[in-house]
Write an enzyme that holds these catalytic residues in place. Structure first.
Site, PDB file in Angstrom:
ATOM      1  N   TYR A 240       0.692  -1.268   0.115  1.00  0.00           N
ATOM      2  CA  TYR A 240       0.080  -0.089   0.009  1.00  0.00           C
ATOM      3  C   TYR A 240       0.885   1.330   0.028  1.00  0.00           C
ATOM      4  CZ  TYR A 240      -3.837   3.005   1.452  1.00  0.00           C
ATOM      5  OH  TYR A 240      -4.745   4.214   1.166  1.00  0.00           O
ATOM      6  N   ASP A 241       1.844   1.339   0.913  1.00  0.00           N
ATOM      7  CA  ASP A 241       2.636   2.542   1.025  1.00  0.00           C
ATOM      8  C   ASP A 241       3.556   2.752  -0.059  1.00  0.00           C
ATOM      9  OD1 ASP A 241       1.494   1.807   3.655  1.00  0.00           O
ATOM     10  OD2 ASP A 241       3.357   2.111   4.688  1.00  0.00           O
TER      11      ASP A 241
ATOM     12  N   PHE B  77     -14.242   0.964  17.132  1.00  0.00           N
ATOM     13  CA  PHE B  77     -14.854   1.435  18.656  1.00  0.00           C
ATOM     14  C   PHE B  77     -16.174   1.391  18.562  1.00  0.00           C
ATOM     15  CE2 PHE B  77     -10.853   3.718  20.630  1.00  0.00           C
ATOM     16  CZ  PHE B  77     -10.021   2.681  20.675  1.00  0.00           C
TER      17      PHE B  77
ATOM     18  N   PRO C  49       1.064   1.063  21.843  1.00  0.00           N
ATOM     19  CA  PRO C  49       1.426   1.384  23.570  1.00  0.00           C
ATOM     20  C   PRO C  49       0.346   2.118  24.265  1.00  0.00           C
ATOM     21  CG  PRO C  49       2.668   3.198  22.086  1.00  0.00           C
ATOM     22  CD  PRO C  49       1.809   2.212  21.202  1.00  0.00           C
TER      23      PRO C  49
ATOM     24  N   THR D  93      -0.728   5.218  23.895  1.00  0.00           N
ATOM     25  CA  THR D  93      -0.378   6.872  23.907  1.00  0.00           C
ATOM     26  C   THR D  93      -0.587   7.348  22.452  1.00  0.00           C
ATOM     27  OG1 THR D  93       2.009   6.064  24.005  1.00  0.00           O
ATOM     28  CG2 THR D  93       0.917   6.666  25.863  1.00  0.00           C
TER      29      THR D  93
ATOM     30  N   THR E 102      -1.693   8.873  18.903  1.00  0.00           N
ATOM     31  CA  THR E 102      -2.719  10.147  18.733  1.00  0.00           C
ATOM     32  C   THR E 102      -2.998   9.951  17.241  1.00  0.00           C
ATOM     33  OG1 THR E 102      -1.067  11.710  18.059  1.00  0.00           O
ATOM     34  CG2 THR E 102      -1.981  11.397  20.449  1.00  0.00           C
TER      35      THR E 102
END
Ligand SMILES: O=c1ccn([C@@H]2O[C@H](COP(=O)(O)OP(=O)(O)O[C@H]3OC[C@@H](O)[C@H](O)[C@H]3O)[C@@H](O)[C@H]2O)c(=O)[nH]1
Length: 279
Positions: free
Chosen positions: A176-177, A222, A237, A239, A241
């Site tokens: 993909y990248d 979610f 981890p 954390t 964003t």
């Protein structure tokens, strides 16, 4: 349409643009703008089609192989006189007389693009070549929806468009990248070599209605878990964003890029509103 004056090495355009098809000036040509949207049955593509169809001067043709998209996303337009839907895989050539091409066709989430990585890279490389060939032949302007993934595992935060990225060429995400990186290269080579009018958007996280619920992306995960009353899964981890952009804002950005004077590449997303959904 005005073409950007070449200012930097990236944007050098030694050849004039090909002429638009004579059909555009024929007495049978009713609409002012005929637009092809590849991947138009998908999440972003179908919202783009909704917006383009609001303009009565637009005629919209969608080409999609329904790998991750669905006719259901376009059901309100099926049968409309200004709308056409073609089952087509962009790895095969397509000839349609159009003025603009929005090229979105590609599996976008890891679950789907890793399912058949060879096909994913073919879609990015051969699919983009085919769409550029079409743009050259009919004199259309073409916009590629590239991705923030071209920055790979970035060593610079935030990433602006001048950053060249940090991408693993042999990993499981590379189809993909690297596929999108080659697609961008092809866009700029066709621009420099053949004078094709190009636009390149690098899309960041986008959310909204018609997101594929099972594609493993964080917002859909979610929401699906919350609806099923299940615990939300937080990956390590915890954390990390992300910035999230609502799909109608993304579509406005794409149309403004297509209709404006700048080739890009340009990041389109939610600037400066990084959310930490995992905390
Ligand atoms: O080979 C293929 C693969 C996929 N597709 C179609 O392309 C469409 C992609 O839509 P998805 O809902 O999966 O993806 P999205 O709309 O979220 O992302 C889309 O626009 C943003 C880009 O960065 C992504 O690479 C692009 O796929 C689907 O309708 C799918 O059926 C093809 O037509 N051909």
């Amino acid at each position: 349409m005005a073409r950007e004056v070449a200012k930097s090495e990236n944007h050098t355009s030694p050849k004039p643009s090909p002429s638009p098809s004579p059909l555009r000036f024929s007495k049978f040509f009713q609409s002012n703008m005929r637009i092809l949207v590849t991947g138009g049955a998908g999440f972003i593509g179908s919202h783009l089609v909704d917006k383009l169809m609001e303009n009565e001067k637009n005629e919209v043709i969608v080409a999609d192989n329904y790998f991750t998209g669905s006719k259901d996303n376009l059901k309100k337009w099926i049968g409309h006189p200004r709308f056409e839907l073609i089952r087509h895989d962009v790895t095969e050539p397509l000839l349609v007389e159009v003025d603009q091409i929005y090229h979105l066709a590609c599996p976008a989430s890891p679950i789907f693009y890793k399912y058949n990585p060879v096909k994913t890279i073919k879609t990015n490389v051969i699919g983009t070549l085919n769409m550029l060939g079409l743009a050259k032949r009919v004199g259309a302007r073409i916009l590629l929806t590239s991705t923030s993934e071209v920055y790979g595992d970035p060593l610079v935060h935030p990433q602006d468009e001048s950053y060249w990225g940090n991408v693993n060429p042999i990993g499981v995400r590379s189809c993909y990248d690297e596929g999108k990186r080659v697609a961008e290269t092809l866009m700029f080579d066709y621009h420099r070599q053949h004078g094709i009018e190009i636009r390149v958007a690098r899309i960041f996280n986008t959310y909204g209605p018609r997101m594929n619920i099972d594609d493993g992306r964080v917002v859909s995960n979610f929401i699906a878990q919350a609806i099923r009353d299940e615990p939300l899964t937080v990956q390590a981890p915890g954390t990390q964003t992300r910035s999230f952009c609502y799909v109608s804002d993304m579509v406005d950005g794409l149309i403004r890029l297509m209709d404006g004077d700048h080739t890009g590449p340009i990041n389109i997303g939610n600037p400066g509103h990084d959310a930490a959904p995992f905390q």
